[in-house]
Design an enzyme around this catalytic site. Sequence first.
Site, short mmCIF file in Angstrom:
data_model
loop_
_atom_site.label_atom_id
_atom_site.label_comp_id
_atom_site.label_asym_id
_atom_site.label_seq_id
_atom_site.Cartn_x
_atom_site.Cartn_y
_atom_site.Cartn_z
N TYR A 258 0.90 -1.25 0.28
CA TYR A 258 -0.16 0.03 -0.25
C TYR A 258 0.78 1.61 0.70
O TYR A 258 0.04 2.61 -0.04
CB TYR A 258 -1.10 -0.15 0.86
CG TYR A 258 -1.98 -0.35 0.81
CD1 TYR A 258 -3.00 -0.31 -0.05
CD2 TYR A 258 -2.10 -1.92 1.66
CE1 TYR A 258 -4.01 -0.71 -0.52
CE2 TYR A 258 -3.38 -3.02 1.20
CZ TYR A 258 -4.00 -2.48 0.54
OH TYR A 258 -5.49 -3.37 0.14
N GLU B 6 -7.89 -28.12 10.48
CA GLU B 6 -7.72 -27.19 9.23
C GLU B 6 -8.92 -25.99 9.02
O GLU B 6 -8.29 -24.46 8.71
CB GLU B 6 -8.11 -28.00 7.81
CG GLU B 6 -8.34 -27.55 6.18
CD GLU B 6 -8.52 -28.35 5.41
OE1 GLU B 6 -8.64 -27.79 4.27
OE2 GLU B 6 -8.72 -29.49 6.11
N ASP C 256 -10.24 -31.99 6.14
CA ASP C 256 -10.73 -32.78 5.84
C ASP C 256 -10.53 -33.88 4.87
O ASP C 256 -8.75 -33.70 4.38
CB ASP C 256 -11.65 -31.17 3.96
CG ASP C 256 -11.84 -29.90 4.84
OD1 ASP C 256 -12.67 -30.28 6.02
OD2 ASP C 256 -12.59 -29.19 4.53
#
Length: 353
Positions: free
Chosen positions: A95, A181, A234
């Site tokens: 930025y 996760e 997962d």
Amino acid sequence: SSEVLEAIENVIQGVLQSLAQKKAPVLTVANRADWRNIEFKDSVGLQMVPGCTTKLIRSDCPQSARRFALMLKILSMIYKMVQSNTYATKRDIYYSDTLLFGSQSVVDQIINDISCMLKIPRRSLHVLSTTKGFVAGNLSYTEEDGTKVNCTCSATVFTVPSNVQGIKNLSSHAKFILIVEKDATFQRLLDDDFFSKVSPCIMITGRGIPDLNTRLLVRKLWDSFQIPIFTLMDADPHGVEIMCIYKYGSVSMSFEAHHLTVPSVKWLGLLPSDLERLNICKDALIPFTKQDENKLASIKRRPYIACQPLWKKELEIMAASKLKAEIQVLTTVSADYLSRVYLPNKLQFGGWL
């Protein structure tokens, strides 16, 4: 800091020498994305080989002149920060001149290239990563500025500190660390008061692919307490990849493997074989996409899978079924099955790989 300043001065000196000889200056950086530059070691994970191939960032070539200029620009910003003992996040750097840099990922890549080129960890360059990870459970520590953090007292989530190296006085009675996760599962376990029910533990989530600070914290906790570290992911190629990042590291950050990897990490769940064992209804599973197939094939070829025969078996199950499952699939058994039955049983009876 004098070491960092000297390293940057050497680079600039090289540029000036080339100019004095009427030659176009060139910066040499390691080819971080090339698997041929990576070796796998059981005790460290993926690390960069000493004589790795390099690429030249030339100042006289249209394809790389812009990158050459941006590297010098960021080197000068780092130099000023180290001199004045100030810090900036990668976002701050982007930025400071969005038009010049064009995108955040350009800044991220250049900072990693500089860190690798100078052989100096990013933290010593006074560049901070934006933290997105959370930590909770049986843990207390003091931050670099003296702030005392006590995760033990409440079900409050604390953000992973932005200066992991600076934390001290770590204290915990945890019996294990659980890396989760996803944020949603992490919050669910917190709501169920999981970290105090089974046995005291520390829970961490990188909320997907972990940022540098989350990985540094996992490594710091391992160095401090030497307790088992389990992962709850997962049952899909993406989850396996994230677990491998914690355990073995990533190709792009292999030059910092010694500070980031924890090869003792264990795969607790969700295992593809669990789906069969628990009789999870096929309708609750998600069919593979082409992307999933490619990702799984790429993981199976990685050097660390060869020394993990049990992992290999799970990946074969996943590949054969072409089905994946999120941790939330366990709610089809019962609403609190994950925290009440699944995790306690796994932890008690050694259901990890």
